[in-house]
Design a protein around this motif. Structure first.
Motif: not given
Length: 385
Positions: A222-249
């Motif tokens: 669902a991320m590509p459709a929401r990447l409409t401004n810089l803030g959302r881009c940074m938020d998406a990057a953070t969420r992807l990194a954090t979620t991946a870290k939690e799953e890996a842990d």
């Protein structure tokens, strides 16, 4: 689905036929190289082949694999004459291979084969390759080597030239869906998991049986459709990194604790008791290996997320060009069509390139995950109408 030990190999009829002929004595050799895309079942094919070689009924009898002791123990990883080397680390070192070579020089305990399976032959260090090459050049008459790697280019030419090549293909969506249905998955969910996995059997299983895995994937696509401004881009990057870290842990935490407990037991360590002098360096080595494994697991989970992102942009290109067939992400077709209406196929091809560039930065050049993802998400930002 093929009976016996071959039942876990999906969409690999030519490979099964080749290996069955080898088991019956036609084309058998002492070294094999299994190649194929991620999720195609390289190691599963090698283990099934090992089970068939150890089986009195060649792995297809009426009692195989459930009632046959040889098949059962090979598939369970407990057969005395089948050794499997796998790693969660970035590489397989020479010491691990030398240990495997020493075992390969011994006669099998049973009356059949001594089988050595290297699941990640593409991660062998140069010294490890040299140690393995010598063993393959001078094989024991009853020893069989089975190496697994994504492509033949991932293995040294001197090693692959001494191996018989077995190439697996990516299973089709109907084949994967049929496999899941045979395992009790409802047909609609099986179809979704088969499409979303893009032929990766392990991923398809996870999507079919684990709701949390499905939820995480839905968030990513669902991320590509929401990447409409810089803030959302940074938020998406953070969420992807954090979620991946939690799953890996979550994946590694239980294994880390079990390894620590096993180490304490081996050295007789209790909570408040004295610790042998050798315990501290052993613990340090264990923790170093666990950190390396955790990093690799984190990168693997992020990589899976990037693959899901690529699937969205491939769907966008398919819609824009009128390509036939179902989309990978059919359930978000409306979002895919919206992106296609505001962009060009050329831009979306470049977006796929930017995702692969971020992947290369993390895997090959050790760029921090958060930094690589932030740069990538900004590049993917959707243009304003």
């Amino acid at each position: 689905m093929t009976a016996g030990v071959w039942g876990t190999l999906v969409g690999q009829r030519p490979t099964i036929d080749l290996l069955q002929r080898a088991v019956s004595g036609h084309g058998m050799t002492h070294a094999w190289l299994f190649t194929g895309p991620p999720g195609s079942g390289r190691s599963n094919a090698a283990i099934a082949f090992a089970a068939a070689l150890q089986c009195p009924q060649q792995g297809v009898g009426p009692d195989c694999p459930d009632g046959c002791h040889a098949c059962h123990t090979v598939l369970a990883g407990s057969h005395a004459d089948v050794s499997v080397i796998r790693t969660e680390k970035l590489s397989i070192g020479v010491d691990e291979v030398r240990d495997l070579v020493r075992r390969a020089s011994l006669s099998p305990m049973g009356d059949r084969w001594q089988i050595m399976i290297v699941e990640d032959a593409d991660r062998l260090t140069e010294q490890a390759c040299n140690a393995l090459l010598k063993a393959i050049e001078e094989p024991n008459g009853r020893t069989v080597w089975m190496l697994c790697a994504p492509t033949v280019e991932d293995v040294l030419p001197t090693i692959r030239s001494r191996c018989r090549l077995v190439t697996l293909s990516t299973p089709t969506t109907p084949e994967v869906a049929g496999f899941l249905v045979s395992r009790g998955v409802e047909e609609r969910l099986a179809s979704y998991a088969a499409r979303a996995s893009q032929g990766h059997i392990g991923r398809a299983r996870a999507l079919a049986f684990d709701e949390a895995v499905r939820t995480r994937r839905q968030e990513v696509v669902a991320m590509p459709a929401r990447l409409t401004n810089l803030g959302r881009c940074m938020d998406a990057a953070t969420r992807l990194a954090t979620t991946a870290k939690e799953e890996a842990d979550a994946i590694t935490a239980e294994l880390d604790a079990r390894e620590k407990s096993d180490l304490d037991t081996a050295y007789g360590v209790v909570e408040r008791g004295r610790r042998p002098r050798e315990y501290a360096p052993a613990l340090a080595a264990l923790e170093k290996g666990q950190r390396t494994r955790a990093k690799r697991r984190h990168l693997d989970v992020v990589d899976r997320g990037l693959t899901d992102l690529v699937s969205v942009y491939r769907d966008v290109i398919a819609v824009a060009t009128g390509a036939p067939g179902a989309l990978v992400n059919e359930e978000i077709r409306d979002q895919v069509e919206e992106i296609a209406s505001t962009t060009s196929p050329e831009l979306n091809l470049r977006r796929i390139g930017w995702i692969f560039a971020a992947r290369e930065q993390m895997l090959e050049f050790n760029v921090p995950v958060a930094l690589a993802l932030e740069s990538m998400m900004v590049a993917l930002k959707a243009p304003q109408r």
